[in-house]
Design an enzyme around this catalytic site. Sequence first.
Site, PDB file in Angstrom:
ATOM      1  CD1 TRP A 173      38.605  40.674  51.147  1.00 33.27           C
ATOM      2  CD2 TRP A 173      40.847  40.440  51.102  1.00 33.27           C
ATOM      3  NE1 TRP A 173      38.955  40.059  49.975  1.00 33.27           N
ATOM      4  CE2 TRP A 173      40.321  39.905  49.923  1.00 33.27           C
ATOM      5  CE3 TRP A 173      42.219  40.421  51.306  1.00 33.27           C
ATOM      6  CZ2 TRP A 173      41.117  39.332  48.931  1.00 33.27           C
ATOM      7  CZ3 TRP A 173      43.022  39.859  50.316  1.00 33.27           C
ATOM      8  CH2 TRP A 173      42.470  39.315  49.157  1.00 33.27           C
ATOM      9  CE1 TYR A 180      33.084  39.020  51.350  1.00 28.28           C
ATOM     10  CE2 TYR A 180      33.522  41.359  51.033  1.00 28.28           C
ATOM     11  CZ  TYR A 180      33.762  40.037  50.697  1.00 28.28           C
ATOM     12  OH  TYR A 180      34.682  39.737  49.732  1.00 28.28           O
TER      13      TYR A 180
HETATM   14  N1  LIG Z   1      46.383  45.516  44.213  1.00 26.16           N
HETATM   15  C1  LIG Z   1      45.237  44.903  44.533  1.00 26.16           C
HETATM   16  N2  LIG Z   1      44.995  43.651  44.086  1.00 26.16           N
HETATM   17  C2  LIG Z   1      43.810  43.051  44.376  1.00 26.16           C
HETATM   18  C3  LIG Z   1      42.846  43.667  45.198  1.00 26.16           C
HETATM   19  C4  LIG Z   1      43.127  44.990  45.650  1.00 26.16           C
HETATM   20  O1  LIG Z   1      42.305  45.607  46.340  1.00 26.16           O
HETATM   21  N3  LIG Z   1      44.322  45.564  45.311  1.00 26.16           N
HETATM   22  N4  LIG Z   1      41.678  43.010  45.523  1.00 26.16           N
HETATM   23  C5  LIG Z   1      41.644  41.549  45.388  1.00 26.16           C
HETATM   24  C6  LIG Z   1      40.268  41.059  45.346  1.00 26.16           C
HETATM   25  S1  LIG Z   1      39.379  41.057  46.782  1.00 26.16           S
HETATM   26  C7  LIG Z   1      39.693  40.556  44.240  1.00 26.16           C
HETATM   27  S2  LIG Z   1      38.131  39.890  44.305  1.00 26.16           S
HETATM   28  C8  LIG Z   1      40.386  40.543  42.963  1.00 26.16           C
HETATM   29  C9  LIG Z   1      39.472  40.992  41.837  1.00 26.16           C
HETATM   30  O2  LIG Z   1      40.058  40.739  40.624  1.00 26.16           O
HETATM   31  P1  LIG Z   1      39.350  41.232  39.285  1.00 26.16           P
HETATM   32  O3  LIG Z   1      37.909  41.216  39.452  1.00 26.16           O
HETATM   33  O4  LIG Z   1      39.929  40.431  38.188  1.00 26.16           O
HETATM   34  O5  LIG Z   1      39.926  42.740  39.220  1.00 26.16           O
HETATM   35  P2  LIG Z   1      39.437  44.081  38.530  1.00 26.16           P
HETATM   36  O6  LIG Z   1      40.540  45.036  38.670  1.00 26.16           O
HETATM   37  O7  LIG Z   1      38.125  44.509  39.103  1.00 26.16           O
HETATM   38  O8  LIG Z   1      39.170  43.691  37.025  1.00 26.16           O
HETATM   39  C10 LIG Z   1      40.179  43.118  36.184  1.00 26.16           C
HETATM   40  C11 LIG Z   1      40.128  43.729  34.819  1.00 26.16           C
HETATM   41  O9  LIG Z   1      38.917  43.396  34.130  1.00 26.16           O
HETATM   42  C12 LIG Z   1      38.704  44.383  33.124  1.00 26.16           C
HETATM   43  N5  LIG Z   1      37.277  44.476  32.855  1.00 26.16           N
HETATM   44  C13 LIG Z   1      36.341  45.071  33.638  1.00 26.16           C
HETATM   45  N6  LIG Z   1      35.112  44.932  33.077  1.00 26.16           N
HETATM   46  C14 LIG Z   1      35.288  44.240  31.924  1.00 26.16           C
HETATM   47  C15 LIG Z   1      34.395  43.741  30.913  1.00 26.16           C
HETATM   48  O10 LIG Z   1      33.184  43.921  30.946  1.00 26.16           O
HETATM   49  N7  LIG Z   1      34.949  43.011  29.911  1.00 26.16           N
HETATM   50  C16 LIG Z   1      36.286  42.764  29.835  1.00 26.16           C
HETATM   51  N8  LIG Z   1      36.718  41.992  28.850  1.00 26.16           N
HETATM   52  N9  LIG Z   1      37.145  43.244  30.742  1.00 26.16           N
HETATM   53  C17 LIG Z   1      36.665  43.956  31.780  1.00 26.16           C
HETATM   54  C18 LIG Z   1      39.245  45.669  33.684  1.00 26.16           C
HETATM   55  O11 LIG Z   1      39.949  46.426  32.701  1.00 26.16           O
HETATM   56  C19 LIG Z   1      40.111  45.235  34.852  1.00 26.16           C
HETATM   57  O12 LIG Z   1      41.419  45.746  34.855  1.00 26.16           O
HETATM   58  O13 LIG Z   1      41.513  41.399  43.011  1.00 26.16           O
HETATM   59  C20 LIG Z   1      42.356  41.102  44.121  1.00 26.16           C
HETATM   60  N10 LIG Z   1      43.603  41.792  43.908  1.00 26.16           N
HETATM   61  N1  LIG Z   2      32.460  49.423  42.841  1.00 28.34           N
HETATM   62  C1  LIG Z   2      33.066  48.315  43.248  1.00 28.34           C
HETATM   63  N2  LIG Z   2      32.956  47.913  44.528  1.00 28.34           N
HETATM   64  C2  LIG Z   2      33.581  46.810  44.956  1.00 28.34           C
HETATM   65  C3  LIG Z   2      34.374  46.049  44.078  1.00 28.34           C
HETATM   66  C4  LIG Z   2      34.488  46.476  42.731  1.00 28.34           C
HETATM   67  O1  LIG Z   2      35.160  45.857  41.888  1.00 28.34           O
HETATM   68  N3  LIG Z   2      33.831  47.625  42.355  1.00 28.34           N
HETATM   69  N4  LIG Z   2      35.026  44.921  44.541  1.00 28.34           N
HETATM   70  C5  LIG Z   2      34.439  44.244  45.684  1.00 28.34           C
HETATM   71  C6  LIG Z   2      35.336  43.223  46.245  1.00 28.34           C
HETATM   72  S1  LIG Z   2      35.907  42.049  45.130  1.00 28.34           S
HETATM   73  C7  LIG Z   2      35.645  43.152  47.561  1.00 28.34           C
HETATM   74  S2  LIG Z   2      36.501  41.775  48.134  1.00 28.34           S
HETATM   75  C8  LIG Z   2      35.197  44.167  48.521  1.00 28.34           C
HETATM   76  C9  LIG Z   2      36.244  44.475  49.603  1.00 28.34           C
HETATM   77  O2  LIG Z   2      35.625  45.065  50.686  1.00 28.34           O
HETATM   78  P1  LIG Z   2      36.206  44.948  52.179  1.00 28.34           P
HETATM   79  O3  LIG Z   2      36.835  43.626  52.390  1.00 28.34           O
HETATM   80  O4  LIG Z   2      35.125  45.357  53.108  1.00 28.34           O
HETATM   81  O5  LIG Z   2      37.337  46.077  52.130  1.00 28.34           O
HETATM   82  P2  LIG Z   2      38.579  46.320  53.104  1.00 28.34           P
HETATM   83  O6  LIG Z   2      38.963  47.739  52.916  1.00 28.34           O
HETATM   84  O7  LIG Z   2      39.622  45.302  52.894  1.00 28.34           O
HETATM   85  O8  LIG Z   2      37.905  46.150  54.533  1.00 28.34           O
HETATM   86  C10 LIG Z   2      38.517  45.498  55.590  1.00 28.34           C
HETATM   87  C11 LIG Z   2      38.412  46.395  56.819  1.00 28.34           C
HETATM   88  O9  LIG Z   2      38.931  45.684  57.936  1.00 28.34           O
HETATM   89  C12 LIG Z   2      39.694  46.597  58.721  1.00 28.34           C
HETATM   90  N5  LIG Z   2      40.651  45.823  59.521  1.00 28.34           N
HETATM   91  C13 LIG Z   2      41.903  45.455  59.198  1.00 28.34           C
HETATM   92  N6  LIG Z   2      42.466  44.762  60.203  1.00 28.34           N
HETATM   93  C14 LIG Z   2      41.548  44.683  61.180  1.00 28.34           C
HETATM   94  C15 LIG Z   2      41.541  44.100  62.478  1.00 28.34           C
HETATM   95  O10 LIG Z   2      42.484  43.486  62.927  1.00 28.34           O
HETATM   96  N7  LIG Z   2      40.416  44.233  63.217  1.00 28.34           N
HETATM   97  C16 LIG Z   2      39.324  44.897  62.749  1.00 28.34           C
HETATM   98  N8  LIG Z   2      38.265  44.966  63.541  1.00 28.34           N
HETATM   99  N9  LIG Z   2      39.299  45.459  61.535  1.00 28.34           N
HETATM  100  C17 LIG Z   2      40.399  45.351  60.757  1.00 28.34           C
HETATM  101  C18 LIG Z   2      40.346  47.495  57.712  1.00 28.34           C
HETATM  102  O11 LIG Z   2      40.774  48.707  58.296  1.00 28.34           O
HETATM  103  C19 LIG Z   2      39.238  47.664  56.673  1.00 28.34           C
HETATM  104  O12 LIG Z   2      38.447  48.798  56.936  1.00 28.34           O
HETATM  105  O13 LIG Z   2      34.866  45.373  47.816  1.00 28.34           O
HETATM  106  C20 LIG Z   2      33.911  45.150  46.786  1.00 28.34           C
HETATM  107  N10 LIG Z   2      33.454  46.425  46.258  1.00 28.34           N
HETATM  108 MO   LIG Z   3      37.226  40.542  46.368  1.00 30.26          MO
END
Ligand SMILES: Nc1nc2c(c(=O)[nH]1)N[C@H]1C(S)=C(S)[C@@H](COP(=O)(O)OP(=O)(O)OC[C@H]3O[C@@H](n4cnc5c(=O)[nH]c(N)nc54)[C@H](O)[C@@H]3O)O[C@H]1N2
Ligand SMILES: Nc1nc2c(c(=O)[nH]1)N[C@H]1C(S)=C(S)[C@@H](COP(=O)(O)OP(=O)(O)OC[C@H]3O[C@@H](n4cnc5c(=O)[nH]c(N)nc54)[C@H](O)[C@@H]3O)O[C@H]1N2
Ligand SMILES: [Mo]
Length: 760
Positions: free
Chosen positions: A111, A109
């Site tokens: 990105w 898993y």
């Molecule tokens: N800059 C940036 N943007 C991203 C990402 C990133 O790594 N960097 N990751 C992307 C990815 S993979 C995903 S899945 C999305 C995730 O998108 P989200 O899941 O929407 O993002 P979060 O920042 O975890 O949470 C959004 C807001 O929910 C609020 N929140 C948390 N818990 C609760 C709760 O129990 N109740 C209420 N009402 N509010 C709550 C928090 O204050 C938080 O700021 O973001 C994407 N966008």
């Molecule tokens: N506590 C907590 N944990 C969370 C979350 C949260 O809200 N709270 N959010 C969750 C969510 S929504 C998500 S989506 C996950 C994200 O978790 P991941 O998707 O596992 O996080 P990334 O850091 O984007 O990992 C991608 C990796 O791919 C590597 N990479 C980039 N380009 C290449 C390439 O060309 N080749 C190879 N081989 N590798 C490459 C990058 O260096 C990086 O280490 O985290 C989750 N974890």
């Molecule tokens: Mo995510």
Amino acid sequence: MTEIKPNAAHWGFFDAVIDKGRVTEVRPFGPDPAPPVLLRSMADAVHAPSRIDQPYVRKGWLRGERAGAPRGGDAFIPVSWDKVTTLIAGEVARIRAEHGDEAIFGGSYGWSSAGRFHHAKSQLQRFLALGGGYTSSVNAYSYATAQALLPHVLGTNEVLLGKVTGWDAIARHAKIMLCFGGLAAKNGLVSAGGAGAHDYIPSMRRAVAAGVRLVNISPFRGDTEEELGADWIPIRPGTDTALMMGVAHELIALGRPDEAFLASHCVGWDKLKPTLADRSPAWASAITGVPVETIRTLARDLATLPSMLTCAWSIQRADYGEQPYWMLVALAAMLGTIGKPGQGVAFGYGSINGMGTTSRRDLPSPSLPSSPNRVQRFIPVARIADLLENPGGTLPYNGRDLPLPDIRMVWWAGGNPFHHHQDLNRLLRAWSRPETIVVNEPWWTSVARHADIVLPATTTLERNDIGSASRDRYIRAMHQCVPPQGLARNDHDALADIADALGYRERFTEQRDEMAWVRHLYERWRVNSGRMGWEPPSFEEFWAEGHVEVPRADAPYTQFTDFHTDPQEHPLDTPTGKVELWSETIAAFNLPDCPPMPSWLPPRESLLSAAEDELHLLSLQPPTRLHGQLDMGRVAAEAKIQGREPITISAADAAKRGLKAGDIVRIHNARGACLGGLKIREDLLEGVALMATGAWFDPLEPGVPGSLCVHGNPNVLAPDIATSTLTQGLSAQSCLVRLERWEGPLPPVKVHVPPPIELE
Ligand SMILES: Nc1nc2c(c(=O)[nH]1)N[C@H]1C(S)=C(S)[C@@H](COP(=O)(O)OP(=O)(O)OC[C@H]3O[C@@H](n4cnc5c(=O)[nH]c(N)nc54)[C@H](O)[C@@H]3O)O[C@H]1N2
Ligand SMILES: Nc1nc2c(c(=O)[nH]1)N[C@H]1C(S)=C(S)[C@@H](COP(=O)(O)OP(=O)(O)OC[C@H]3O[C@@H](n4cnc5c(=O)[nH]c(N)nc54)[C@H](O)[C@@H]3O)O[C@H]1N2
Ligand SMILES: [Mo]
């Protein structure tokens, strides 16, 4: 002489400026209305000291310390590509022969990077599938719980990850939008696959200008941009279901539920309604901390104004995360808005760029063809520690008992479980069980440091590719900008050589090199788009121009309009064809932790059960990077406090503990501990702490479970407990911690330079 070349990342399209073989700067893509700040970190990343310069093998592994050996503490030994290719091919063949194909875990898993050909996870899975198969994973960390639940309720996941009702339709028809979890500006910096247009903020602004009132229901006022002028309703984390039920109770008192819609389009209202009888605003207020009058006003507004309801993805990444999603659907059903133009319910408008923002015509995206996996074994994505800990066991999931195979080899490319998984100390213990762990990575991230065999991968800037995000209107030509750094190789090329050693190179490469593949993916897309009524330009034109613009859709889009108009003729894909407020299917599963209708289940960890000195920790998406990616860049570095990840608490909580902004604090619970740099805000609910994910896990004693993370990775604190046995999602957000000032000498952050390396 400088050169400028087009390329792309998940944080946007850009033009790279290249001088003497190095990227010196990247410039935003011209048509992008809001280019993200993260582009500033791009040049830092490609030439970072933490790049992996060549293949490595863990010293202990070479000596035979395999299954049961702790990982993360050993030195690495440099080896040649030839040697590493032979070693891996030998291990794959041996494990397949001795333990079967299912003994290889290739869920991988993550990105990865933008670019549809060199998508590392897709490359690895194609390679493993063609070689006999692998145990895989389903669903995404982002919304695993909702992905398993919503098909039972709405018969589709389109409300979550598909084409949702557009902002243009909302602007035109809605007057109020309830945003559980807000619409955090930072989340719009990224889209998977890269985006040419960051329409996220501009779309919200247009809706507000058109007269839509936004209500930010979140512990943090900053979850909507100040300029949007949203109302703020602070709420205790993990209690949103209770607030929704209080509003539902009041709607019933007002005689508002759309009984006709509930009868014609839904099942289960007869069962849900009686349970709402004692869910009064006063009951909800005691749980949520939201005043009774505010709850009543919300209900009155919903009773009279055309509304859109939304909920951030984060809210289902919590204990019993099914419930707020199901209850929000129930609220929209009570209002009869599902399928009305610009109204209804959808999830994630504030979670990522692209949700409801593009008006791209319905056309496919270029993608790498996958290969069928012959192994049927899989886990729900967040159950990796359970899988490794419990070979031969079973795991309940969506009404089935999944058999858990005995995993002997783990292979990760393009993802970082030491970033994304919860309870890293538990993971670290489980991670010692396999015999061999292979990781492809461009950087010495925490997953690479915990591998046995490390393959150095190139970054997007070192190769040719096609960039495309499914909801974006642009397709990008990604031109190689600089040569591979060190001895790094493209994942595809590294895998092709291993496939060669295993006797299936040609099936893997289909006799194409990189440019032949890029052209092939483009041509496939061109033909498929042509079939859908729009002919993209030739590959040559596309490559020379640097991008293609896909036409806009002609009308604002609303989901479920056909169903709304005629539920007989256009039923949903649920067993009853209707919105299921009660699910017979789930009732038959008879689960203790997921009843067959929306229910209030108090979270296992929340302020409702917290001790006086505990805080509710929300681990959010980082404003300064994408997960762990770009942590080495200047944008992340500038935001850190003495090199530690910031943690934000309320002014009241800081005063109680005698803390001041800039202090280094130790944050801890029974699962683990990390350091953080303190920030203080007035507009954060008391009792709540916010800390972004993504600071690379940096244990004081690498390889030793329980060791302090000196950098600030909140996943040493978050619980690794499933949301429920229905969905087996992650519940990272249900997390209590304590914190105090760190008084000792500050241990250095060492994770941004390579780990110890020894010559054989
Ligand atoms: N800059 C940036 N943007 C991203 C990402 C990133 O790594 N960097 N990751 C992307 C990815 S993979 C995903 S899945 C999305 C995730 O998108 P989200 O899941 O929407 O993002 P979060 O920042 O975890 O949470 C959004 C807001 O929910 C609020 N929140 C948390 N818990 C609760 C709760 O129990 N109740 C209420 N009402 N509010 C709550 C928090 O204050 C938080 O700021 O973001 C994407 N966008
Ligand atoms: N506590 C907590 N944990 C969370 C979350 C949260 O809200 N709270 N959010 C969750 C969510 S929504 C998500 S989506 C996950 C994200 O978790 P991941 O998707 O596992 O996080 P990334 O850091 O984007 O990992 C991608 C990796 O791919 C590597 N990479 C980039 N380009 C290449 C390439 O060309 N080749 C190879 N081989 N590798 C490459 C990058 O260096 C990086 O280490 O985290 C989750 N974890
Ligand atoms: Mo995510």
